[in-house]
Design an enzyme around this catalytic site. Structure first.
Site, PDB file in Angstrom:
ATOM      1  N   ASP A 277       0.851  -1.183   0.000  1.00  0.00           N
ATOM      2  CA  ASP A 277       0.000   0.000   0.000  1.00  0.00           C
ATOM      3  C   ASP A 277       0.890   1.238   0.000  1.00  0.00           C
ATOM      4  OD1 ASP A 277      -1.755   2.069   0.472  1.00  0.00           O
ATOM      5  OD2 ASP A 277      -2.899   1.013   2.016  1.00  0.00           O
TER       6      ASP A 277
ATOM      7  N   GLU B  87       8.248  -4.075  -8.927  1.00  0.00           N
ATOM      8  CA  GLU B  87       9.103  -3.400  -7.947  1.00  0.00           C
ATOM      9  C   GLU B  87      10.243  -2.604  -8.576  1.00  0.00           C
ATOM     10  OE1 GLU B  87       7.293  -6.810  -5.513  1.00  0.00           O
ATOM     11  OE2 GLU B  87       7.867  -6.404  -7.590  1.00  0.00           O
TER      12      GLU B  87
END
Length: 258
Positions: free
Chosen positions: A71, A136
């Site tokens: 998040d 990522e």
């Protein structure tokens, strides 16, 4: 009629227990089903209750998003000061080693940390909309905690390729990689077929088998110190935190210029 057992209310999950099967739905529609500290704690609480009571744990998300990873809004609100990665890594280890069969039922997007839940599962079923990605590196981060579980499931080179390319795999590609075990346009029916077979297994047999299989593939436990250290390194880099905050505030990716 199958018996349905009431469970405590959770803020990030919808949970029901039915005849030794725990259905755990990640339910954060306001946050794209991302992972925050409360979600990790509530998942861990559910697994505590499954130790003795459940033979099968089914993890589900929303129809459009299974789980989209960390998040970033919570990271932005915390100004980059976060709890360490240990609870999430240990949660995935519990899925891999716990005395229950873990099924991820994936519909829609599984990204970043969402792949951790998938890769830590014993069985993965999906529908035709499912996609799987590791985003990522786009933010200067590394899927450090995901990689030991993903390598265990699909092998190093496929996990390596997913990490470097960052683009989503569709469900047929994910099945070819070994990340998905079975898929169908009607994944609910597919899940029911799996459960009808798996519910014949005794909890004692499942627990013994999971202990045995975890001992055979001990890389997840052995990789824990390196994975945690690497995660802490990338999330303590101020350039990465700045990029995350700018993305949350302005929707601008790190490689884009304002």
């Amino acid at each position: 009629m199958d018996a349905v057992t009431a469970v405590p209310p959770y803020q990030t999950l919808r949970v029901r227990n039915q005849d030794g099967i725990c259905f755990m739905q990640i339910h954060r529609p306001e946050a794209q089903n991302t992972i925050d500290d409360r979600l990790i704690d509530e998942c861990s609480d559910v697994l505590d209750r499954c130790e003795d009571a459940a033979t099968i744990v089914v993890i589900e998300g929303l129809p459009e998003t299974f789980c989209f990873g960390a998040d970033f809004s919570a990271i932005r609100a915390a100004q980059g000061v976060m709890r360490g990665p240990e609870p999430l890594y240990d949660l995935w280890m519990r899925l891999t080693t716990g005395p229950y069969v873990v099924i991820s039922h994936v519909r829609g997007k599984a990204n970043a940390g969402g792949i951790g839940f998938v890769a830590a599962s014993d069985i993965v079923v999906a529908d035709a909309t499912a996609t799987f990605s590791l985003s990522e590196l786009l933010f200067g981060l590394i899927p450090a905690c995901v990689m030991p579980f993903l390598v265990r499931r699909v092998g190093f080179q496929k996990a390596h390729y997913m990490t470097l390319m960052t683009h989503p795999l569709d469900v047929s590609q994910a099945a070819a990689y070994g990340l998905v075990d079975a898929y169908d346009a009607n994944s609910d029916a597919l899940l029911r077929r799996h459960l009808s077979r798996l519910r014949r297994l005794s909890k004692t047999a499942v627990a013994r088998y999971k202990r045995f299989s975890s001992a055979l593939g001990g890389a997840v436990a052995a990789s824990r110190p390196l994975a945690l250290a690497t995660n802490k390194e990338v999330f303590s880099d101020p350039r990465n935190i700045e990029g995350i905050m700018r993305y949350v505030d302005e929707g601008i990716f790190p490689w884009e210029r304002p």
